[in-house]
Every structure is written in structure tokens, then in C-alpha cells.
Design an enzyme around this catalytic site. Structure first.
Site, mmCIF file in Angstrom:
data_model
loop_
_atom_site.group_PDB
_atom_site.id
_atom_site.type_symbol
_atom_site.label_atom_id
_atom_site.label_comp_id
_atom_site.label_asym_id
_atom_site.label_seq_id
_atom_site.Cartn_x
_atom_site.Cartn_y
_atom_site.Cartn_z
ATOM 1 N N ARG A 101 24.493 39.716 34.303
ATOM 2 C CA ARG A 101 25.839 38.876 34.029
ATOM 3 C C ARG A 101 26.977 39.573 34.170
ATOM 4 N NH1 ARG A 101 24.436 36.198 28.010
ATOM 5 N NH2 ARG A 101 23.946 38.214 27.080
ATOM 6 N N ASN A 104 31.842 33.217 28.828
ATOM 7 C CA ASN A 104 30.964 33.538 27.612
ATOM 8 C C ASN A 104 31.174 34.867 27.101
ATOM 9 O OD1 ASN A 104 28.479 32.485 26.145
ATOM 10 N ND2 ASN A 104 27.842 34.482 26.877
ATOM 11 N N GLU A 105 31.633 35.037 25.916
ATOM 12 C CA GLU A 105 31.544 36.325 25.260
ATOM 13 C C GLU A 105 32.379 37.309 26.169
ATOM 14 O OE1 GLU A 105 27.658 37.733 24.227
ATOM 15 O OE2 GLU A 105 27.911 36.485 22.367
ATOM 16 N N GLU A 113 26.770 30.513 18.343
ATOM 17 C CA GLU A 113 25.320 31.112 18.433
ATOM 18 C C GLU A 113 25.048 31.657 17.179
ATOM 19 O OE1 GLU A 113 24.942 33.667 21.965
ATOM 20 O OE2 GLU A 113 25.968 32.328 23.394
ATOM 21 N N TRP A 166 17.510 42.281 21.841
ATOM 22 C CA TRP A 166 18.461 43.222 22.634
ATOM 23 C C TRP A 166 18.727 44.611 21.492
ATOM 24 C CZ3 TRP A 166 22.644 43.174 19.117
ATOM 25 C CH2 TRP A 166 22.859 41.943 18.464
ATOM 26 N N GLU A 192 15.663 37.453 28.439
ATOM 27 C CA GLU A 192 15.708 37.076 26.886
ATOM 28 C C GLU A 192 14.447 36.541 26.616
ATOM 29 O OE1 GLU A 192 19.271 35.307 26.261
ATOM 30 O OE2 GLU A 192 20.396 37.195 26.326
HETATM 31 C C1 GAL Z 1 24.825 36.440 23.278
HETATM 32 C C2 GAL Z 1 25.053 35.632 24.646
HETATM 33 C C3 GAL Z 1 23.569 34.773 24.963
HETATM 34 C C4 GAL Z 1 22.506 35.314 24.502
HETATM 35 C C5 GAL Z 1 22.531 36.162 23.331
HETATM 36 C C6 GAL Z 1 21.190 36.771 23.001
HETATM 37 O O1 GAL Z 1 25.604 37.618 23.330
HETATM 38 O O2 GAL Z 1 26.237 34.976 24.414
HETATM 39 O O3 GAL Z 1 24.047 34.096 26.106
HETATM 40 O O4 GAL Z 1 22.516 36.483 25.471
HETATM 41 O O5 GAL Z 1 23.679 36.942 22.984
HETATM 42 O O6 GAL Z 1 21.180 37.048 21.606
#
Ligand code: GAL
Length: 613
Positions: free
Chosen positions: A105, A143-144, A315, A323, A363
Site C-alpha cells: 500500500r 490513511n496514515e 485505531e 509489525w 496482517e
Molecule cells: C496502522 C494502519 C492500519 C493497520 C494497523 C496495524 O498503521 O493504519 O491499516 O495496518 O496499522 O497495526
């Protein structure tokens, strides 16, 4: 203000037969918000121009009928594969000149005008279709921004846009050559078209060149976001937000935030502890399953400022993530603690990421509120508990702070460009101040570098602020207490040169920094009374009052009127005692909190947090 909970949901990941049951369970758990859609472009438009919005119509209806409010994301962080056929040169390019390929992405360059047009188009289609939908109560752009190191792009599109940006700023190459000091190493330019991006040079590129590239790159994010906001405004009255991140400094969040109604951020305390924080192994072991006691609060306070008072967690970590280098399970109670801490700092809503753990793709090892088999995961039980507590909790109330800390994105770019010491990092410096203030039990406000009024705070701190803006200079007399600058404050002109009269050049403070040094790990400059400077120390000539000296007699903290200057980077213990003293001078009462215990006092409730194991 009613505080509420929510969750991130991906209807496109699940058979539509599950949606109704999911929605029912969300509402039953006490959730109010559900954020959807931010990665769904390939299912909304599987081929260029072939629109398939029926499933989203249906998902929104199902969620809305269950009593949930939808936050609808624009899907521009994940351009589908056909987009690359249409715009082969839209990919971002890394510092080594390699395109960042399709297959995950954020593979777009902010400067690509063709992609920007596509983003406007999909945003308009969504706004026209859902802008007045009664269930769509908020929007999220993209997003981010900045995730996966995607702000700086060295593409052709970026090069062309950068030349235009420079031509606008300087009008003539003579002016640019003078501002950058291009006489050095024969770097003069005769045309804006000769100017390249500052990568792949033999050695360090001109820092003024890099600094302008950083400003330009930040402006590109602001413009990209603004394009979506401008499309949405006439189509909806719902508030528009973006979800920022932890410790991302590559663009100016205040400037993006100025176009939005709400700042939100994505809080992953355990992931951040292992992958985004300098700390001793002992600290990381102590807080392994809780997260750092100050990292979340810092961002809550920062984004409260970016959102001009309105902010959310979009979130929230619900369990182990996937990650970080290692991904431990949170201690029981931490999901609840993180949620309440956000509310204590003024969050309007906290949304968990994500509803159900996905058993497929990148994920699959990331927890959700539900396990992949749809059984409740432990995070859900904690979210439900918070929902019950919220129902009879008193209003949090506002939280006046006596102390403010200035946080400036351009300073992060400046010291990244020329750190002068391998571990001189602006975020690290400001965060050390923040941590010391939190250990003193204080509420802290974070201010932008152009704050125009300091009359509400008794103590304002500006460590590492690379230039003093005219607005802030004019605001200094409004502070009824003390404004403390340094180390390294106002030590460059906006063109990244050393000021003619030497720093810090603060009004009425007769002090000049004549020499600076950076110090490798383990080396310290001793202060009188037992403290230490680490990382960075400065030699100051002064006729102002010396409040604190180094063991060698040189000034460490000088003061004139309501301004002070700190000539080094104090170690944590020194910072703690120094800030306690500065607070005492202003009549601000402090505590000495035990390790891992933190506090936030609001006008109605005092919250205590135990991050200790
Ligand atoms: C954020 C992201 C999400 C998902 C999440 C996982 O950085 O906006 O889409 O990837 O992390 O922790």
C-alpha cells in the site's frame, strides 16, 4: 461532551451474510462508531470507470440500522493495480532511485498530478453518494500519511513540482543561490530546471537544499489532503478527519490539521515501545506488555493541539500486533487503561483496530476484538467494560495546564538534515522534556511553533526549536512566567545558516552561543551540583544572570527577564530536577511519581495510571 467507542471494520473482507451479525455484536458491545472503506478502492472500482458501490450502500445500511455511526474513509492509500497502468509514473521513488512497487500500500507519489486527479474523482463519487447519508457521520481522508516512509519521494513528478515550488519561493536563481550559499563548492544554478532533488549526491547535499525539499514534501501532503477536503466540503456537513501516527515528523501535521475538523491518531503502545523509542533494555523489558508510560500521552497532547481541541483515537491496539520486531500480548487491563488515558486527555472517541482478526494476507498475525473464528478476543471484553464504565462516568471536564511545550516539525527536519551528533534527534529531545514533566505529575499542553499567545502558561519550553518565528517572538512578552529555550534554539536562520549575531538571539537576553559540541554515548559534561549534559553542550558568553553553571564554570542556564536559555541537553535525572525547580519558581506544584505511575488532572476527575507491571 459524550465520549464514545468504535471499531475499524472491513466489510469487503467478509461474506455479506456476516455483516448483520457483526453489526449487532458491535452495538451490543457498546460501540458507537465504525470506520470502513479506507482500503476498498479495488472493490469499489475494479476497472477504471466500472463503479460497484452497491455492496458499500448495503454495508452502510446494515451498520446504520444496527445503530452504528459510520466513519467513511477515502480509499486513496491503496490505488488499485489498474491505476499503475493508467499512470505508470505515479509510484513514489526511494532515495536510491528505486520505484516503490505495487503489492502492498501507499505506493503513490504525492506530487503526481494524474493520481491527484484520480483521488479527487473517487472522493467526489463517494461524497456525492454518501455525503448526505444519515449513517455517515464522519469522514477520514486517505490513511496514515507518512506510514512506511512515504513522504519523501524522489520521482520525476516530485522533481518537476519541486522546481516550480522553488521558482515560486525565490523568483530568481540569484536569490536562491544567495539563500542557499551555493558559492560553496561551486553549486550555483543558472536555471530552476537545473535543480535536482537532493539524493544520490557524492556526499552531503547542501542542507539548505535539503531543508527546502523537506518543506516542499510537507507542502505536497498538505495540498494532497486539502484536495480531498475541498471536494468533500460542499457534499457533506459531517466532520472530516485524518488518522495520523506515532512519531512521524516528515510533514507538518499542524498545516494538514488546519484543513480538517478532527485530528485522530493510531495508537499502538506495545508496537511503539519496541520499534519507535530510544530506551534502555531494562525500560523496554519493564514496559514490554504495557507500552511506554509517556509515549501515548505525548501524542494525545500533540494531536489535541493539531486538532485545535478536537481529537480521536482512530485505531487503538486491541492485542498483539504483527509489525514490530517482537509482538508481546498486552497485560490484562491495558486495553482499558489505554482507552481511559485517551479520554482523560480529551479524546472524543476511541476506535479499536480491528473488529475481527483477518486470517489472510499481511496482517493475519494482528489481533482484533474478535479472533479469526469470531469468538471474542480478550480486547473485546475490556472494550465492553469501558463501554459500561462510560455509561455512568462523570464528564471528564477540561484540563488546564500550567506548562506548555513547543513542538515544531521543521525543527525535526533541520536536525535530521544536519544532526552534528549521530544521536541528536529532535523528537527524542522534546520527548525527554515531556517525560520529565509527566514524572512531575503535570498536565502539559503542546503548542505549535507559531503560537501567538502564551498568556495561559506559567512555564513554556522550547528545546531544539531551530528558528524563532516572528509570531512566537512577538508572543514572548505575553507569557506571565518563564519561556525557556535551548539547547540549539534559534541557532539557524530560515535559510539554514548561522545567524549573523550568533544564536540564540532572544529579545533582551544578553547571551551568545560561541561554540557547540556533540557527545558520544557514555560521555557527559558535568554540571555544578551533580547534574549532567549528554549528547550536546554549548559554550555561552553572557552578561545575563547565570542560574546554573557547568562544573568548569561555564554557564548552563542563563536568564534575562521572562526568558531563559539552556546550553545543553540535560540527562533525564538532571532534566527532572531542573524542571522541578523551574516549576517551583513559578509556583507550580509538582509530584515525584514512582516509575510507571502517571497522572492527569481534569477540572472534574483526577486520573491515575499504573503502567508498571
Ligand atoms: C496502522 C494502519 C492500519 C493497520 C494497523 C496495524 O498503521 O493504519 O491499516 O495496518 O496499522 O497495526
Amino acid at each position: 461532551m459524550k465520549r464514545s467507542l468504535g471499531v475499524c471494520y472491513y466489510p469487503e473482507h467478509w461474506p455479506d451474510t456476516l455483516w448483520r451479525e457483526d453489526a449487532r455484536r458491535m452495538a451490543k458491545a457498546g460501540l458507537t462508531w465504525v470506520r470502513i472503506g479506507e482500503f476498498a478502492w479495488s472493490r469499489l472500482e475494479p476497472e477504471a470507470g466500472l463503479l460497484q458501490f452497491d455492496w458499500l450502500d448495503c454495508a452502510i445500511a446494515v451498520l446504520g440500522e444496527a445503530g452504528l455511526k459510520v466513519v467513511l474513509g477515502t480509499p486513496t492509500a491503496t490505488p488499485p493495480r489498474w491505476m499503475i497502468e493508467r499512470h505508470p509514473d505515479m509510484l513514489a521513488v526511494d532515495q536510491n532511485g528505486n520505484p516503490r512497487k505495487f503489492g502492498s500500500r501507499r505506493h503513490y507519489c504525492f506530487s503526481h498530478s494524474g493520481y491527484l486527479t484520480e483521488c479527487r474523482r473517487i472522493t467526489r463519487l463517494l461524497g456525492e453518494r454518501y455525503g448526505r447519508n444519515p449513517h455517515v457521520a464522519a469522514w477520514q481522508t486517505d490513511n496514515e500519511y507518512g506510514c512506511h516512509d512515504t513522504i519523501l519521494s524522489y520521482s520525476d513528478a516530485a522533481r518537476h513540482a519541486f522546481r516550480d515550488w522553488l521558482a515560486q519561493k525565490y523568483q530568481s536563481t540569484d536569490a536562491l543561490n544567495r539563500a542557499w550559499g551555493n558559492v560553496f563548492w561551486s553549486m550555483d544554478y543558472r536555471s530552476f530546471n537545473d535543480i535536482d532533488l537532493p539524493n544520490l549526491t557524492v556526499t552531503e547535499p547542501n542542507p539548505a537544499h535539503v531543508m527546502d525539499f523537506r518543506r516542499f514534501s510537507s507542502d505536497q501532503v498538505v495540498a494532497f489532503n486539502r484536495a480531498q477536503v475541498e471536494v468533500l466540503r460542499p457534499l457533506t456537513d459531517a466532520p472530516v478527519a485524518h488518522n495520523y501516527m506515532g512519531r512521524i515528523t516528515e510533514f507538518d501535521h499542524y498545516k494538514v490539521g488546519a484543513d480538517l475538523d478532527i485530528a485522530s491518531w493510531d495508537s499502538y503502545p506495545i508496537g511503539f515501545l519496541s520499534d519507535r523509542l530510544e530506551a534502555t533494555p531494562a525500560h523496554k523489558a519493564t514496559f514490554l506488555r504495557q507500552g511506554d508510560p509517556d509515549f501515548q500521552a505525548f501524542h494525545h497532547d500533540l494531536y489535541r493541539s493539531v486538532g485545535r481541541g478536537r481529537w480521536w483515537i482512530m485505531e487503538q491496539q486491541p492485542g498483539p500486533v504483527n509489525w514490530a520486531p517482537y509482538n508481546p500480548i498486552p497485560l490484562p487491563g491495558m486495553v482499558r487503561l489505554w482507552t481511559w488515558e485517551a479520554f482523560a486527555h480529551g479524546a472524543e472517541a476511541v476506535c479499536y483496530f480491528r473488529w475481527r482478526q483477518a486470517p489472510f494476507a499481511q496482517e493475519q498475525m494482528h489481533a482484533g476484538l474478535l479472533r479469526p473464528d469470531s469468538a471474542p478476543a480478550p480486547g473485546l471484553l475490556e472494550a465492553e467494560k469501558v463501554a459500561r464504565e462510560l455509561a455512568d462516568a462523570p464528564e471528564v471536564g477540561d484540563s488546564p495546564a500550567d506548562v506548555a511545550l513547543i513542538f515544531d516539525y521543521a525543527s525535526a527536519w533541520a536536525w535530521d538534515t544536519q544532526p552534528q551528533g549521530a544521536d541528536f534527534d529532535y523528537f527524542r529531545l522534546v520527548f525527554a522534556f515531556y517525560r520529565a514533566l509527566r514524572r512531575l505529575g503535570l498536565n502539559i499542553d503542546i503548542l505549535p511553533p507559531d503560537a501567538a499567545d502564551l498568556s495561559r502558561w506559567k512555564l513554556v519550553l522550547a528545546p531544539g526549536l531551530f528558528t524563532l518565528s516572528p509570531d512566537l517572538r512577538a508572543a514572548l512578552p505575553s507569557c506571565p512566567g518563564q519561556v525557556i529555550f535551548g539547547p540549539r534554539a534559534n541557532s539557524k536562520t530560515p535559510d539554514f545558516a548561522i545567524p549573523a549575531d550568533l544564536p540564540p538571539d532572544l529579545p533582551g537576553l544578553k547571551a551568545r552561543v560561541t561554540r557547540v559540541e556533540s557527545l558520544p554515548p557514555g560521555i557527559a559534561v558535568a554540571l555544578e551540583g551533580g547534574g549532567q549534559f549528554r549528547h550536546w553542550a554549548e559554550e555561552v558568553e553572557t552578561r545575563a544572570t547565570v542560574r546554573l553553571r557547568r562544573a568548569d564554570g561555564l554557564p548552563a542556564l542563563v536568564q534575562g527577564g521572562n526568558l531563559g536559555y539552556l546550553a545543553g541537553w540535560p540527562c533525564d535525572a538532571t532534566l527532572h530536577s531542573l524542571l522541578a525547580q523551574l516549576c517551583a519558581d513559578q509556583g507550580i506544584s509538582t509530584l515525584d511519581l514512582p516509575e510507571g505511575v502517571r497522572r492527569r488532572a481534569t477540572s472534574r476527575v483526577c486520573f491515575g495510571y499504573n503502567y508498571a507491571p
